[in-house]
Design an enzyme around this catalytic site. Structure first.
Site, PDB file in Angstrom:
ATOM      1  N   ASP A 144      86.512  28.796  28.711  1.00  0.00           N
ATOM      2  CA  ASP A 144      87.044  30.111  28.318  1.00  0.00           C
ATOM      3  C   ASP A 144      87.165  30.206  26.793  1.00  0.00           C
ATOM      4  O   ASP A 144      86.913  31.259  26.197  1.00  0.00           O
ATOM      5  CB  ASP A 144      88.404  30.343  28.985  1.00  0.00           C
ATOM      6  CG  ASP A 144      88.323  30.184  30.498  1.00  0.00           C
ATOM      7  OD1 ASP A 144      87.325  30.639  31.075  1.00  0.00           O
ATOM      8  OD2 ASP A 144      89.239  29.582  31.087  1.00  0.00           O
ATOM      9  N   HIS A 189      92.519  29.958  34.901  1.00  0.00           N
ATOM     10  CA  HIS A 189      91.062  29.998  34.805  1.00  0.00           C
ATOM     11  C   HIS A 189      90.471  30.790  35.976  1.00  0.00           C
ATOM     12  O   HIS A 189      89.790  30.241  36.830  1.00  0.00           O
ATOM     13  CB  HIS A 189      90.479  28.571  34.747  1.00  0.00           C
ATOM     14  CG  HIS A 189      88.982  28.587  34.752  1.00  0.00           C
ATOM     15  ND1 HIS A 189      88.243  29.024  33.678  1.00  0.00           N
ATOM     16  CD2 HIS A 189      88.087  28.263  35.712  1.00  0.00           C
ATOM     17  CE1 HIS A 189      86.953  28.962  33.986  1.00  0.00           C
ATOM     18  NE2 HIS A 189      86.837  28.511  35.216  1.00  0.00           N
TER      19      HIS A 189
HETATM   20  P1  NAD Z   1      77.561  21.219  42.624  1.00  0.00           P
HETATM   21  O1  NAD Z   1      77.592  21.617  44.068  1.00  0.00           O
HETATM   22  O2  NAD Z   1      76.268  21.256  41.912  1.00  0.00           O
HETATM   23  O3  NAD Z   1      78.145  19.745  42.460  1.00  0.00           O
HETATM   24  C1  NAD Z   1      79.286  19.311  43.098  1.00  0.00           C
HETATM   25  C2  NAD Z   1      79.120  17.842  43.402  1.00  0.00           C
HETATM   26  O4  NAD Z   1      80.325  17.375  44.023  1.00  0.00           O
HETATM   27  C3  NAD Z   1      77.959  17.539  44.389  1.00  0.00           C
HETATM   28  O5  NAD Z   1      77.108  16.550  43.851  1.00  0.00           O
HETATM   29  C4  NAD Z   1      78.676  17.038  45.632  1.00  0.00           C
HETATM   30  O6  NAD Z   1      77.937  16.052  46.342  1.00  0.00           O
HETATM   31  C5  NAD Z   1      79.945  16.457  45.022  1.00  0.00           C
HETATM   32  N1  NAD Z   1      81.037  16.287  45.982  1.00  0.00           N
HETATM   33  C6  NAD Z   1      81.429  17.128  46.951  1.00  0.00           C
HETATM   34  N2  NAD Z   1      82.475  16.597  47.611  1.00  0.00           N
HETATM   35  C7  NAD Z   1      82.750  15.412  47.034  1.00  0.00           C
HETATM   36  C8  NAD Z   1      83.711  14.400  47.260  1.00  0.00           C
HETATM   37  N3  NAD Z   1      84.625  14.499  48.227  1.00  0.00           N
HETATM   38  N4  NAD Z   1      83.691  13.316  46.462  1.00  0.00           N
HETATM   39  C9  NAD Z   1      82.786  13.201  45.463  1.00  0.00           C
HETATM   40  N5  NAD Z   1      81.846  14.125  45.203  1.00  0.00           N
HETATM   41  C10 NAD Z   1      81.838  15.216  45.987  1.00  0.00           C
HETATM   42  O7  NAD Z   1      78.653  22.126  41.896  1.00  0.00           O
HETATM   43  P2  NAD Z   1      78.827  22.329  40.312  1.00  0.00           P
HETATM   44  O8  NAD Z   1      78.047  23.505  39.880  1.00  0.00           O
HETATM   45  O9  NAD Z   1      78.632  21.024  39.627  1.00  0.00           O
HETATM   46  O10 NAD Z   1      80.382  22.765  40.265  1.00  0.00           O
HETATM   47  C11 NAD Z   1      81.407  21.844  40.575  1.00  0.00           C
HETATM   48  C12 NAD Z   1      82.769  22.525  40.531  1.00  0.00           C
HETATM   49  O11 NAD Z   1      83.095  22.908  39.195  1.00  0.00           O
HETATM   50  C13 NAD Z   1      82.885  23.810  41.356  1.00  0.00           C
HETATM   51  O12 NAD Z   1      84.104  23.837  42.058  1.00  0.00           O
HETATM   52  C14 NAD Z   1      82.843  24.917  40.299  1.00  0.00           C
HETATM   53  O13 NAD Z   1      83.457  26.087  40.733  1.00  0.00           O
HETATM   54  C15 NAD Z   1      83.615  24.236  39.189  1.00  0.00           C
HETATM   55  N6  NAD Z   1      83.457  24.824  37.854  1.00  0.00           N
HETATM   56  C16 NAD Z   1      84.562  24.872  37.036  1.00  0.00           C
HETATM   57  C17 NAD Z   1      84.478  25.372  35.755  1.00  0.00           C
HETATM   58  C18 NAD Z   1      85.680  25.388  34.868  1.00  0.00           C
HETATM   59  O14 NAD Z   1      85.652  26.075  33.825  1.00  0.00           O
HETATM   60  N7  NAD Z   1      86.728  24.648  35.135  1.00  0.00           N
HETATM   61  C19 NAD Z   1      83.248  25.871  35.283  1.00  0.00           C
HETATM   62  C20 NAD Z   1      82.142  25.812  36.122  1.00  0.00           C
HETATM   63  C21 NAD Z   1      82.251  25.297  37.417  1.00  0.00           C
HETATM   64  C1  LMR Z   2      83.178  29.764  35.212  1.00  0.00           C
HETATM   65  O1  LMR Z   2      84.138  30.221  34.591  1.00  0.00           O
HETATM   66  O2  LMR Z   2      82.004  30.037  34.884  1.00  0.00           O
HETATM   67  C2  LMR Z   2      83.432  28.789  36.344  1.00  0.00           C
HETATM   68  O3  LMR Z   2      84.780  28.771  36.710  1.00  0.00           O
HETATM   69  C3  LMR Z   2      82.527  28.942  37.509  1.00  0.00           C
HETATM   70  C4  LMR Z   2      82.754  30.193  38.317  1.00  0.00           C
HETATM   71  O4  LMR Z   2      82.916  30.087  39.532  1.00  0.00           O
HETATM   72  O5  LMR Z   2      82.741  31.285  37.745  1.00  0.00           O
END
Ligand code: NAD
Ligand code: LMR
Length: 325
Positions: free
Chosen positions: A150, A178
């Site tokens: 953010d 967030h």
């Molecule tokens: P993704 O599906 O590509 O990757 C997630 C990974 O987690 C996969 O490799 C999966 O196998 C693994 N996984 C699932 N369950 C698991 C467990 N119990 N133990 C270990 N590994 C496990 O998803 P992504 O695009 O990498 O996103 C991951 C997370 O981050 C999502 O929840 C997304 O919403 C979040 N996210 C947060 C922000 C933020 O600003 N905080 C920004 C973007 C995404």
């Molecule tokens: C973001 O802010 O881009 C992440 O939290 C992923 C989402 O689900 O929007």
């Protein structure tokens, strides 16, 4: 530092692990995932930087091996949004992922600094805290919800609006939570100060609050923010690692349990909310000081009320999940 990434094979996990492998502050990198983590580690180990990378799956006590001795744990494990979903729609799956992984943190590296990326951050951080409390090892100074994306977005969108070449020129605090209306960019506190028209201010504020949707829509089912999140997650991890090494004066907005951080109790009372992202000074022991949100414009005051009311529901939902039988 010994760093563990949980969810390391995912779309955030892989580029984040790549960036960590290039950091001179990382001595060991442990990658854990339910799939592919060993292969991802082998791949990264061909890079000519000192950090030693190892990969673990759930078999053969993989989580224990990944976490034992870890000083910093970064968690992007779980599912991501598809078009039409809110972050809260991820709750049911990701709440259990976080609860289980934090069970491991509590058992195998209770003193580690823990950074939660998994959405919905507004609820997964309270879930992580409750999981650590079950073992009596919750240290609010070492549990962080990563809201750096953010902050990155606020600088980027202001710079684009003003047609300035370098977004990093603008330091803009982003406080709150967030997701959507809980995200509160404090453009009035930009350093250097900026003058935006009302239309520009509305547009930048909306894009910071709903920038996630922009990416989810554009990727059309292939996921949500990944590379920009890896960048933001690495930036926050570097801040933690530098502070741990003794560098002073590092302040980053992050989502914390305010009453447990020095200075945070007053902020929590003033805002009437327990978890909130505010600028936090990082140090060797973790969060050293939580700063108040500072003077807000009338525009931001209005947004703050909405943010707090929505955030309270998200926090309560996370806590209730962990207290349910
Ligand atoms: P993704 O599906 O590509 O990757 C997630 C990974 O987690 C996969 O490799 C999966 O196998 C693994 N996984 C699932 N369950 C698991 C467990 N119990 N133990 C270990 N590994 C496990 O998803 P992504 O695009 O990498 O996103 C991951 C997370 O981050 C999502 O929840 C997304 O919403 C979040 N996210 C947060 C922000 C933020 O600003 N905080 C920004 C973007 C995404
Ligand atoms: C973001 O802010 O881009 C992440 O939290 C992923 C989402 O689900 O929007």
């Amino acid at each position: 530092m010994k760093v563990a990434v949980l969810g390391a094979s995912g779309q955030i996990g892989q580029p984040l692990s790549l960036l960590l492998k290039t950091s001179s502050l990382v001595t060991e990198l442990r990658l854990y995932d339910v799939v592919h983590a060993v292969g991802v580690a082998t791949d990264l180990n061909h890079i000519d930087t000192p950090a030693k990378v190892s990969g673990y799956l759930p078999v053969d006590n993989g989580l224990e091996k990944a976490l034992s001795g870890a000083e910093l744990v970064i968690i992007p494990a779980g599912i991501a949004r598809k078009p039409g979903m809110t972050r809260d729609d991820l709750f049911n799956t990701n709440a259990n992922v976080i609860a289980n992984l934090l069970d491991g943190v509590a058992k195998f590296c209770p003193e580690a600094f823990v950074c939660i990326i998994t959405n919905p951050v507004n609820s997964t951080v309270p879930i992580a805290a409750e999981a650590l409390k079950r073992y009596g090892v919750f240290n609010p100074r070492r549990l962080f919800g990563v809201t750096t994306l953010d902050v990155v977005r606020a600088s980027t969108f202001v710079a684009h609006t003003l047609e300035r070449p370098n977004p990093q020129e603008f330091k803009i605090p982003v406080v709150g939570g967030h997701s959507g209306a809980t995200i509160l960019p404090l453009i009035s506190q930009s350093q250097p100060p900026v003058q935006l028209t009302k239309e520009q201010l509305d547009s930048v504020t909306y894009r910071v609050q709903f920038g996630g949707d922009e990416i989810v829509k554009s990727k059309a089912g292939a996921g949500s923010a990944t590379t920009c999140m890896a960048y933001a997650g690495f930036r926050f991890a570097q801040a933690i690692m530098k502070a741990r090494k003794g560098e002073t004066g590092i302040i980053e907005p992050t989502y914390v349990y305010l009453p447990g951080v020095p200075g945070g109790e007053d902020v929590a009372k003033a805002l009437d909310v327990s978890y909130f992202a505010v600028p936090v000074e990082l140090g060797k022991e973790g969060a050293m000081k939580a700063y108040p949100v500072g003077p807000l414009s009338d525009y931001e005051q209005d947004l703050l009320k909405t943010a707090i009311s929505e955030l309270k529901g998200n926090i309560a939902k996370g806590e209730a999940h962990m207290k349910a039988p």
